[in-house]
Structure formats: C-alpha cells, structure tokens
Design a protein around this motif. Sequence first.
Motif, short mmCIF file in Angstrom:
data_model
loop_
_atom_site.label_atom_id
_atom_site.label_comp_id
_atom_site.label_asym_id
_atom_site.label_seq_id
_atom_site.Cartn_x
_atom_site.Cartn_y
_atom_site.Cartn_z
N LEU A 73 0.82 -1.21 0.00
CA LEU A 73 0.00 0.00 0.00
C LEU A 73 0.86 1.26 0.00
O LEU A 73 0.50 2.26 -0.62
N HIS A 74 2.00 1.19 0.68
CA HIS A 74 2.89 2.36 0.71
C HIS A 74 3.52 2.60 -0.65
O HIS A 74 3.73 3.75 -1.05
N HIS A 75 3.83 1.53 -1.36
CA HIS A 75 4.50 1.65 -2.66
C HIS A 75 3.53 1.54 -3.82
O HIS A 75 3.96 1.27 -4.95
N ARG A 76 2.26 1.72 -3.56
CA ARG A 76 1.28 1.59 -4.63
C ARG A 76 1.44 2.73 -5.64
O ARG A 76 1.84 3.84 -5.31
N GLY A 77 1.11 2.43 -6.88
CA GLY A 77 1.17 3.44 -7.93
C GLY A 77 -0.19 4.09 -8.15
O GLY A 77 -1.23 3.50 -7.86
N GLY A 78 -0.16 5.30 -8.62
CA GLY A 78 -1.40 6.00 -8.90
C GLY A 78 -1.82 5.95 -10.36
O GLY A 78 -2.91 6.39 -10.72
N ASP A 79 -0.94 5.40 -11.20
CA ASP A 79 -1.21 5.31 -12.63
C ASP A 79 -1.90 3.98 -12.92
O ASP A 79 -1.37 2.90 -12.64
N LEU A 80 -3.10 4.06 -13.47
CA LEU A 80 -3.89 2.86 -13.73
C LEU A 80 -3.21 1.91 -14.70
O LEU A 80 -3.46 0.70 -14.67
N THR A 81 -2.31 2.42 -15.52
CA THR A 81 -1.64 1.58 -16.51
C THR A 81 -0.37 0.93 -15.97
O THR A 81 0.26 0.14 -16.66
N GLU A 82 0.03 1.27 -14.74
CA GLU A 82 1.28 0.76 -14.18
C GLU A 82 1.08 0.07 -12.84
O GLU A 82 1.94 0.15 -11.96
N LEU A 83 -0.04 -0.60 -12.67
CA LEU A 83 -0.33 -1.25 -11.38
C LEU A 83 0.27 -2.64 -11.33
O LEU A 83 0.05 -3.45 -12.23
N ARG A 84 0.99 -2.93 -10.24
CA ARG A 84 1.53 -4.26 -10.00
C ARG A 84 1.41 -4.60 -8.52
O ARG A 84 2.39 -4.93 -7.86
N PRO A 85 0.20 -4.51 -7.94
CA PRO A 85 0.08 -4.71 -6.49
C PRO A 85 0.47 -6.10 -6.03
O PRO A 85 1.04 -6.25 -4.94
N SER A 86 0.19 -7.12 -6.82
CA SER A 86 0.55 -8.48 -6.39
C SER A 86 2.06 -8.65 -6.33
O SER A 86 2.60 -9.25 -5.40
N ARG A 87 2.76 -8.10 -7.32
CA ARG A 87 4.21 -8.20 -7.35
C ARG A 87 4.82 -7.45 -6.17
O ARG A 87 5.75 -7.94 -5.51
N GLY A 92 7.22 -7.34 -0.69
CA GLY A 92 7.14 -6.94 0.70
C GLY A 92 7.13 -8.13 1.64
O GLY A 92 7.72 -8.07 2.73
N TRP A 93 6.48 -9.21 1.22
CA TRP A 93 6.44 -10.41 2.07
C TRP A 93 7.82 -11.03 2.18
O TRP A 93 8.25 -11.44 3.26
N ARG A 94 8.54 -11.09 1.06
CA ARG A 94 9.89 -11.67 1.08
C ARG A 94 10.83 -10.84 1.97
O ARG A 94 11.63 -11.39 2.72
N LEU A 95 10.72 -9.52 1.87
CA LEU A 95 11.61 -8.65 2.61
C LEU A 95 11.24 -8.55 4.09
O LEU A 95 12.12 -8.42 4.95
N GLY A 96 9.93 -8.57 4.38
CA GLY A 96 9.50 -8.24 5.74
C GLY A 96 8.97 -9.37 6.58
O GLY A 96 8.71 -9.16 7.78
#
Length: 227
Positions: A73-87, A92-96
């Motif tokens: 959510l912190h690193h989410r993009g605002g551009d509808l054409t550049e969304l990669r929330p699952s990635r 974030g899961w791997r790092l945290g």
Amino acid sequence: MSTVRADAFGTGPLSQAAALIHTLVIVEALLLLTAAPGLAGLFLLAPDPANLPLAALCLLPLGPSAAAALYALHHRGGDLTELRPSRVFLRGWRLGAGPALKLWAPLLGWLTVIAFTLTHFPATGLPGWWAFLLAVTGVGSLLWGAHALVLTALFAFRARDTARLAAYFLFRHPRATLGALSLLILTAAGTALLTEALPALLAAPLLLSLLRAGRPLITETREEFTA
C-alpha cells in the motif's frame, strides 16, 4: 492533441480512484490468502479463554501478511496503466516476513499473557486496580505493535532498533498514536456490533488508514534514522 490524451490516460482523478480500489482489492485478497491457514483455525476455535494460546498461534501468519500489505500500500502506484500490487505485495512479504515475525511473535505472546490473566482475574487474588493496569498495558502494547509493524514493513532495521523506535514514537507523535488508537477502537466496536470477521474483511482499508496516520513517524524515520 492525441498525445496529450495518451499521456493523461491513467493519471486523472477517476483513474487514481480506480487504481486505489484495484490495489485495495488485490492486497486484501493476498493478505487473506497468505494468512488463511491461521485465520481458518482461528474461526474454528470456540470462544473459550482456554483457547487463547491456540488463538495466538493462529494469528502468527497475520503479522508477516500485514507487513507485506503495508509495504504494498505504501509503494502503490497512482497510474492505472502501471499497477503491480501483487508483485509489490510478494516483494514486501519476502523482505519483511522474517523481521515482522521477530516482533509479532513476542507481542502475541505478551498479549496472550495479559488476556489470560484478565479472563482469570478473580483467581489471581490481585486488587481490582491491577485489572485496569493490565488493560491499559495491553492497549499500549497494541499501539506499540502498530508502530512497529509500519516501521518493519517500510525500513530495514534490526528488531531491537525497531522496537525502540516504535516505543519512542508512541509519545513523540501523539497524533499518529491517537490515529492508531482510533482505528483500534473502530475495529473493536465493529467486531462487537457486527461480525468477528470484520477486521479480516476490511484489513486493507484499515492498514491504509494506519499508514496515513503514521506519516509523521515514517517521515521522521526516513529523515533522521536512515542514511
């Protein structure tokens, strides 16, 4: 003229709102998926104080999942054409996951001790004001945990340094702490009045609200405690 429209696509207010909704839905689904084994066990447990240790075990996967959701959510993009929330969530899961678990597990253990003591308080023989003190300690621990989870999700500190910063920010930024307290009260009230599943169903919006409440501590951490 067509170039302007192409550049503007995906960045307008409606597109940003759609991007936010899309991100929330995907993050919510991934959070529930990664925490599903524990949540399933939690909903199967009878509401008996004797099951508190088992409930704590069921909640263990939720810490890393919540940290990954905060990261996404912190690193989410605002551009509808550049969304990669699952990635972003999976990164974030791997790092945290590991760092979050180092703080989440002791917190759950401590809260379990407090809850077990309160539910069996008459048997302790302690004076009544001890119950109030334990309840306040439990709430304070939850607020500390909220700050620690945000810091763990967004910064790569050692566990003990994150714990110290979270305690420091409890009083350094009272508005952020009050914001976390408001979310805690809202969640508890909704759970009591509506359904026990409410925190899980609204996890992503609640975590987004926690991020917004924690902006002061995020900014200070970035400016004062990172190189």
